[in-house]
Design an enzyme around this catalytic site. Structure first.
Site, PDB file in Angstrom:
ATOM      1  N   LYS A 194       8.141   5.899  -6.158  1.00 37.59           N
ATOM      2  CA  LYS A 194       7.345   5.632  -4.954  1.00 37.59           C
ATOM      3  C   LYS A 194       5.890   5.938  -5.274  1.00 37.59           C
ATOM      4  CE  LYS A 194       6.650   6.904  -0.145  1.00 37.59           C
ATOM      5  NZ  LYS A 194       7.235   7.486   1.060  1.00 37.59           N
ATOM      6  N   ARG A 204       2.115   4.115   8.775  1.00 34.04           N
ATOM      7  CA  ARG A 204       1.623   5.409   9.238  1.00 34.04           C
ATOM      8  C   ARG A 204       1.065   5.273  10.650  1.00 34.04           C
ATOM      9  NH1 ARG A 204      -1.078   7.333   3.481  1.00 34.04           N
ATOM     10  NH2 ARG A 204       0.903   7.432   2.350  1.00 34.04           N
ATOM     11  N   LYS A 216      -1.670  11.722  -0.687  1.00 30.11           N
ATOM     12  CA  LYS A 216      -0.327  12.056  -1.164  1.00 30.11           C
ATOM     13  C   LYS A 216      -0.218  11.976  -2.688  1.00 30.11           C
ATOM     14  CE  LYS A 216       1.996  10.895   3.193  1.00 30.11           C
ATOM     15  NZ  LYS A 216       3.252  10.379   3.810  1.00 30.11           N
ATOM     16  N   GLU A 232      11.206   9.047 -13.566  1.00 29.99           N
ATOM     17  CA  GLU A 232      11.602   9.449 -12.214  1.00 29.99           C
ATOM     18  C   GLU A 232      12.981   8.881 -11.861  1.00 29.99           C
ATOM     19  OE1 GLU A 232      10.542  11.441 -10.028  1.00 29.99           O
ATOM     20  OE2 GLU A 232       8.385  11.759 -10.229  1.00 29.99           O
ATOM     21  N   LYS A 247       9.018   1.283  -4.774  1.00 29.57           N
ATOM     22  CA  LYS A 247       8.250   1.070  -3.550  1.00 29.57           C
ATOM     23  C   LYS A 247       6.767   1.310  -3.808  1.00 29.57           C
ATOM     24  CE  LYS A 247       7.550   3.165   0.913  1.00 29.57           C
ATOM     25  NZ  LYS A 247       7.763   4.316   1.720  1.00 29.57           N
ATOM     26  N   SER A 273       5.144  -2.065   4.787  1.00 32.87           N
ATOM     27  CA  SER A 273       4.410  -2.514   5.975  1.00 32.87           C
ATOM     28  C   SER A 273       3.125  -3.282   5.647  1.00 32.87           C
ATOM     29  CB  SER A 273       4.091  -1.313   6.855  1.00 32.87           C
ATOM     30  OG  SER A 273       3.333  -0.341   6.140  1.00 32.87           O
ATOM     31  N   TYR A 312      10.728  -5.866   6.777  1.00 32.29           N
ATOM     32  CA  TYR A 312      10.543  -6.084   8.212  1.00 32.29           C
ATOM     33  C   TYR A 312      10.783  -7.544   8.584  1.00 32.29           C
ATOM     34  CZ  TYR A 312       8.551  -1.512   7.558  1.00 32.29           C
ATOM     35  OH  TYR A 312       8.393  -0.197   7.203  1.00 32.29           O
TER      36      TYR A 312
HETATM   37  C1  PBG Z   1       7.597   8.518   4.674  1.00 32.18           C
HETATM   38  C2  PBG Z   1       7.620   7.084   4.379  1.00 32.18           C
HETATM   39  C3  PBG Z   1       6.531   6.180   4.272  1.00 32.18           C
HETATM   40  C4  PBG Z   1       7.083   4.910   4.152  1.00 32.18           C
HETATM   41  C5  PBG Z   1       8.463   5.036   4.135  1.00 32.18           C
HETATM   42  N1  PBG Z   1       8.782   6.393   4.264  1.00 32.18           N
HETATM   43  C6  PBG Z   1       5.078   6.444   4.371  1.00 32.18           C
HETATM   44  C7  PBG Z   1       4.424   7.331   3.409  1.00 32.18           C
HETATM   45  O1  PBG Z   1       4.981   7.766   2.406  1.00 32.18           O
HETATM   46  O2  PBG Z   1       3.269   7.664   3.676  1.00 32.18           O
HETATM   47  C8  PBG Z   1       6.291   3.621   4.084  1.00 32.18           C
HETATM   48  C9  PBG Z   1       7.008   2.379   4.543  1.00 32.18           C
HETATM   49  C10 PBG Z   1       6.138   1.198   4.806  1.00 32.18           C
HETATM   50  O3  PBG Z   1       4.905   1.216   4.587  1.00 32.18           O
HETATM   51  O4  PBG Z   1       6.685   0.174   5.270  1.00 32.18           O
HETATM   52  N2  PBG Z   1       7.640   9.402   3.617  1.00 32.18           N
END
Ligand code: PBG
Length: 324
Positions: A194, A204, A216, A232, A247, A273, A312
């Site tokens: 990720k 968010r 992050k 990982e 991701k 998203s 989505y």
């Molecule tokens: C939470 C999480 C996130 C997403 C999935 N789980 C946001 C982040 O890590 O800040 C993002 C999903 C998306 O953007 O569709 N840890």
């Protein structure tokens, strides 16, 4: 011209193109991410993600019944937590929002594979995925909370938990907690590779979960790296992940392809998203055809080696596949 090889022969008609197509997209490949909120009879539109909603549990059940009727095999739930604190206590409340949602769904739509996000960010007032001590996102202390969170979802009947926090050792910690309590059949869909991505922006907004301070980058991966992704993924498989995830998807197709070539476990990809938003925005401007853009990116994600896709677009794609 004396050309022996004429690849265009295999593109002449739709029937021929269908015969030689290497990758297909099926409803069975889709996982629909859903947002859950408190209250009843609520279906709140999400400003940053047009076409997506936050559902109260009763509406969520209704929505999931039609999702199942479309043949979509799985949903992945995110909670819009009303109460946030610095220890994320809402995350493992046995009567919390997600726990109630899982119970309701397993009672009403038992065939649907229910998956839940495991990370602290929607439940912390600082918006980080882990606990914060003296400005640092602490690893080992966070594992305990993630384990409790996963266990509370298992008690509610979840099929798979999906740790998205990127703390070291979380898959092993969660597996151990689940097994000790007898939940050996609950699966782990690990967000293994990720990345620290700008493409989570609209999400968010949906959960009001953006970090209040900092970013992050001390836990999510550097977009410049790919060997690290394989490390990982290997660690997560070792610790008991059933499915590993890359991701976001589109800027990381090379990572999906490398993972596919290296590992034999099922691979998921998250069409996040921001990737959703880019297609919506470009289609709205008339710059791309919405349906074709969706089909093209989802095929690309499959082609790169993903077995399943969180998107989505799942519902509209399933509807389109059903009417074909
Ligand atoms: C939470 C999480 C996130 C997403 C999935 N789980 C946001 C982040 O890590 O800040 C993002 C999903 C998306 O953007 O569709 N840890």
């Amino acid at each position: 011209m004396n050309l022996t090889q004429r690849p265009r022969r295999l593109r002449r008609t739709p029937a021929v193109r269908n015969l030689v197509r290497e990758t297909s997209l099926a409803v069975d490949d889709l996982i629909y991410p859903l947002f859950v909120t408190e209250g009843s009879q609520r279906r709140e539109p999400i400003d940053s993600m047009p076409g997506q909603f936050r559902f109260s549990v009763d509406e969520l059940v209704r929505e999931c019944a039609s999702i199942r009727a479309l043949g979509i095999p799985a949903v992945n739930l995110f909670g819009y937590a009303a109460d946030k604190d610095d220890l994320a206590t809402g995350a493992y409340d046995p009567n919390g929002l997600i726990q109630r949602a899982v119970r309701a769904l397993k009672a009403e739509v038992p065939e649907l594979c229910i998956q839940t996000d495991i990370a602290l960010d929607p439940y912390t007032n600082h918006g980080h995925d882990g606990l914060v001590v003296d400005g640092e996102i602490v690893n080992d202390e966070t594992l305990e909370v993630l384990g409790k969170m996963a266990l509370s979802h298992a008690e509610a009947g979840v099929d798979w938990v999906a740790p998205s926090d990127m703390m070291d050792g979380r898959v092993g910690a969660i597996r151990q907690q689940l097994d000790q309590a007898g939940y050996t059949q609950v699966g782990i869909l690990a967000y293994s590779a990720k990345y620290a991505s700008c493409f989570y922006g609209p999400f968010r907004g949906a959960l009001d979960s953006a970090p209040k301070k900092g970013d992050k980058k001390t836990y999510q991966m550097d977009p410049a790296n790919s060997r690290e992704a394989l490390r990982e993924i290997a660690l997560d498989i070792d610790q008991g992940a059933d499915v590993v995830m890359v991701k976001p998807a589109l800027a990381y197709l090379d990572i999906i392809a490398r993972a596919r070539a290296t590992f034999d476990v099922p691979i998921a990809a998250y069409n996040v998203s921001g990737e959703y938003g880019m297609i919506l925005a470009a289609a709205e401007k008339g710059w791309v055809d919405r349906d074709q853009a969706i089909d093209e990116v989802l095929h690309a994600i499959k082609r790169s080696g993903a077995d399943m896709i969180l998107t989505y677009f799942a519902v509209e794609v399933a509807q389109r596949l059903a009417s074909k």
